[in-house]
Scaffold this active site. Sequence first.
Site, mmCIF file in Angstrom:
data_model
loop_
_atom_site.group_PDB
_atom_site.id
_atom_site.type_symbol
_atom_site.label_atom_id
_atom_site.label_comp_id
_atom_site.label_asym_id
_atom_site.label_seq_id
_atom_site.Cartn_x
_atom_site.Cartn_y
_atom_site.Cartn_z
ATOM 1 N N CYS A 2 8.262 18.645 -6.416
ATOM 2 C CA CYS A 2 8.287 20.047 -6.000
ATOM 3 C C CYS A 2 7.348 20.891 -6.853
ATOM 4 O O CYS A 2 7.125 20.602 -8.029
ATOM 5 C CB CYS A 2 9.685 20.606 -6.147
ATOM 6 S SG CYS A 2 10.925 19.646 -5.325
ATOM 7 N N ARG A 27 0.931 17.004 -6.067
ATOM 8 C CA ARG A 27 2.154 16.518 -6.713
ATOM 9 C C ARG A 27 3.047 15.740 -5.744
ATOM 10 O O ARG A 27 3.937 15.011 -6.178
ATOM 11 C CB ARG A 27 2.946 17.706 -7.276
ATOM 12 C CG ARG A 27 2.258 18.393 -8.428
ATOM 13 C CD ARG A 27 2.961 19.683 -8.747
ATOM 14 N NE ARG A 27 4.317 19.478 -9.211
ATOM 15 C CZ ARG A 27 4.694 19.495 -10.487
ATOM 16 N NH1 ARG A 27 3.799 19.718 -11.415
ATOM 17 N NH2 ARG A 27 5.940 19.320 -10.824
ATOM 18 N N TRP A 73 9.930 18.426 -2.328
ATOM 19 C CA TRP A 73 10.009 16.966 -2.143
ATOM 20 C C TRP A 73 11.499 16.672 -2.015
ATOM 21 O O TRP A 73 12.253 16.821 -2.974
ATOM 22 C CB TRP A 73 9.394 16.268 -3.353
ATOM 23 C CG TRP A 73 9.200 14.790 -3.188
ATOM 24 C CD1 TRP A 73 8.141 14.156 -2.608
ATOM 25 C CD2 TRP A 73 10.062 13.749 -3.652
ATOM 26 N NE1 TRP A 73 8.298 12.797 -2.679
ATOM 27 C CE2 TRP A 73 9.465 12.516 -3.311
ATOM 28 C CE3 TRP A 73 11.292 13.723 -4.308
ATOM 29 C CZ2 TRP A 73 10.051 11.291 -3.611
ATOM 30 C CZ3 TRP A 73 11.879 12.503 -4.606
ATOM 31 C CH2 TRP A 73 11.241 11.304 -4.252
ATOM 32 N N ASN A 99 12.907 23.757 -8.811
ATOM 33 C CA ASN A 99 12.567 22.345 -9.040
ATOM 34 C C ASN A 99 13.672 21.764 -9.913
ATOM 35 O O ASN A 99 14.134 22.439 -10.835
ATOM 36 C CB ASN A 99 11.250 22.199 -9.808
ATOM 37 C CG ASN A 99 10.055 22.604 -8.987
ATOM 38 O OD1 ASN A 99 10.174 22.896 -7.811
ATOM 39 N ND2 ASN A 99 8.894 22.618 -9.629
ATOM 40 N N GLY A 100 14.032 20.523 -9.668
ATOM 41 C CA GLY A 100 15.080 19.902 -10.492
ATOM 42 C C GLY A 100 16.299 19.589 -9.640
ATOM 43 O O GLY A 100 16.243 19.624 -8.405
ATOM 44 N N GLU A 480 -0.662 -3.958 -11.397
ATOM 45 C CA GLU A 480 -1.259 -2.657 -11.107
ATOM 46 C C GLU A 480 -2.086 -2.704 -9.816
ATOM 47 O O GLU A 480 -2.052 -1.786 -9.002
ATOM 48 C CB GLU A 480 -2.102 -2.206 -12.314
ATOM 49 C CG GLU A 480 -2.936 -0.959 -12.116
ATOM 50 C CD GLU A 480 -2.154 0.310 -11.789
ATOM 51 O OE1 GLU A 480 -0.905 0.280 -11.802
ATOM 52 O OE2 GLU A 480 -2.795 1.326 -11.480
ATOM 53 N N LYS A 484 -1.371 -0.437 -6.498
ATOM 54 C CA LYS A 484 -2.373 0.436 -5.871
ATOM 55 C C LYS A 484 -2.414 0.169 -4.370
ATOM 56 O O LYS A 484 -2.423 1.089 -3.574
ATOM 57 C CB LYS A 484 -3.771 0.205 -6.470
ATOM 58 C CG LYS A 484 -3.970 0.744 -7.875
ATOM 59 C CD LYS A 484 -4.217 2.229 -7.932
ATOM 60 C CE LYS A 484 -3.178 3.081 -8.481
ATOM 61 N NZ LYS A 484 -2.219 2.929 -9.423
ATOM 62 N N GLU A 487 0.804 1.386 -2.616
ATOM 63 C CA GLU A 487 1.089 2.820 -2.591
ATOM 64 C C GLU A 487 0.112 3.612 -1.741
ATOM 65 O O GLU A 487 0.510 4.594 -1.128
ATOM 66 C CB GLU A 487 1.249 3.414 -4.003
ATOM 67 C CG GLU A 487 0.069 3.407 -4.905
ATOM 68 C CD GLU A 487 0.376 3.958 -6.307
ATOM 69 O OE1 GLU A 487 1.409 4.600 -6.528
ATOM 70 O OE2 GLU A 487 -0.466 3.740 -7.201
ATOM 71 N N HIS A 503 6.998 -20.698 -8.407
ATOM 72 C CA HIS A 503 8.464 -20.603 -8.370
ATOM 73 C C HIS A 503 8.946 -19.683 -7.250
ATOM 74 O O HIS A 503 10.063 -19.193 -7.297
ATOM 75 C CB HIS A 503 8.985 -20.111 -9.723
ATOM 76 C CG HIS A 503 8.655 -21.040 -10.841
ATOM 77 N ND1 HIS A 503 9.223 -22.287 -10.958
ATOM 78 C CD2 HIS A 503 7.777 -20.935 -11.870
ATOM 79 C CE1 HIS A 503 8.720 -22.903 -12.021
ATOM 80 N NE2 HIS A 503 7.848 -22.103 -12.584
ATOM 81 N N LYS A 602 3.299 12.851 -7.478
ATOM 82 C CA LYS A 602 2.461 12.637 -8.660
ATOM 83 C C LYS A 602 3.307 12.672 -9.925
ATOM 84 O O LYS A 602 3.102 11.898 -10.844
ATOM 85 C CB LYS A 602 1.389 13.734 -8.704
ATOM 86 C CG LYS A 602 0.457 13.654 -9.891
ATOM 87 C CD LYS A 602 -0.518 12.526 -9.681
ATOM 88 C CE LYS A 602 -1.417 12.257 -10.872
ATOM 89 N NZ LYS A 602 -1.869 10.867 -10.871
#
Length: 607
Positions: A2, A27, A73, A99-100, A480, A484, A487, A503, A602
Amino acid sequence: MCGIVAYVGKNSARKILVDGLKRLEYRGYDSSGIAILNKESYLAKAVGKVAMLEERVWKDKPEGYVGIAHTRWATHGKPTEPNAHPHTDCSRQVFLVHNGIIENYLPIKKRLLAAGHKFASETDTEVLAHLVEEAYKGKLEAAVQRALQQIQGTFGIAVLHRDHPDQIILARRGSPIVLGIGKEESFAASDTSALAAHTDQVIYLEDNEVACIEAGKVSITTLENRPVSRGPKLLEVSAESMERGKYEHFMLKEIFEQPEAVENALRGRLNHSEGVAKLGGLETVLDRLQQARHLIIVSCGTSYYAGLYARYVFEALTDLTVETELASEFRYRKLNLRQGTVVLAISQSGETADTLAALREAKRKGALVLGLVNVVGSSIARETHAGVYCHAGIEVGVASTKSFTSQVTILALMALLIGRGRDLSYEEGISLIHGLEEIPGQMREILKKSSQIRKLAEKYNSAEHFLFIGRKYQYPIALEGALKLKEIAYIHSEGYAAGEMKHGPIALIDPEFPTLALAPEDGAYEKVISNMQEIRAREGRIIAVTTEGNDKLGSLADDVIEIPRSNDILMPLLTVVPLQLFAYHCAVLRGCDVDKPRNLAKSVTVE
Ligand code: G6P
């Protein structure tokens, strides 16, 4: 996550607020809203992009010099217009963005409903607007203080009241709020990037503080109404750094900024004559650091993978025992701190809720807590005992790129600093320094291969699944690279330690399930080659990333991306670049919103 923007001053609020929201789009969010006070109050909300809200605001042309705006968000309740902020009280006197998370909102809501309050949304936030209404007796600041005293959880809020069309009240606990002071105008936002176009004079609100902003004026108190005196600081983020320039996406711009970001991470931090790193932010704790025996690294997402890399590097260059832990899991473990345990929190934003909670817990238990953070003045930077800044510059793309390579660079410097205080020789130290100095130029060589990598993306982007494998220093890079691709291109990808592949994941391999193998000629090379052979035997297609001039791969790989040679420890800084470009090009070819991937944020400020 948010975002909040607030404005009071001599100019029309609508453009400043909408532009501010656009600066915060990176964000991550799913709906937005705005409130502007004039003789009448104006409230508009929209689901989806800020452009939808903007269209409505341009059509309505609300007048007014004071207003608040928000990108949401969703946490409590779906992304719908009623759930979007600002929220209001029963009589539409109070307008509030938040926010929160308000943890005790259910019992409060129950009590307020019984007292006759009418609710319009499913959010936790709305209770706050009603609490302010209930507490209001002519002074807005006092009403906000009283309302917040009843709240458990985290908040960054901005509040308007129709009786006070010349002021905005802001408050913070856990979710950042920055005030911006201009000439005859004041601003506030959850993130400095929304302020940079207007002023370079900012004040960071601390937890449990309440601010009242008027045109060009700011006053701050605690939640208990004790006055706080804090002058403005110079904001270092420029408005230009928020522009895409010639690049189609922020992510591509940031991938290409990596050589410079590594240069900035190294600037003034190399001591050639002693073969050691100089990290000014750690000087006050250097003695304790040199006594340390045990290092725990906590972080999330891409920063977690930087932490996994650090485990190998610290163990190679120092005699520390190193654990790397996801911040969200760290808090559920019983923390057996030994004497001399150091906890290192790694975070680009410096605001990730789980990382912040982990470091607070470690601090409470008496550990020395360090930070590796990109955003100057962020919560993690302020709450750690000492730390190092990445100086990577603002990162706008949700998928972290240049922050990661900056983190990796600085983690190598930290290990060098500690190692040279122990057994690491001058020769080993200076060889690492020389290797680091070559990295920016080597990265520039790899970036020239962007169009070659785009061709590979054209060949492989229709795959539904992808496997990424690597060993030792390259294992975190495999993770990583897979992160990428999933996402931003929404391709299911698994990152695996190459040796572990047999395995489980090898059961999935067939001609439709390609693998990207990290095979630079380092100490683990031969073993990775065996793993590639195992994939080949199952008719799996392979893209290999290897070092220049390696002609021994033969028919083992369908496609090869070459990178320059470096020290084994530093090669991850090079192998990660083609993986970022590969994910980027796949995402563009698949029509994905590269800079704002669905459902992601973000800066993740909820636990
Ligand atoms: C989010 C971002 C990731 C980031 C992670 C940790 O998930 O989308 O790119 O790696 O948070 O963020 P931090 O700011 O703590 O590094």
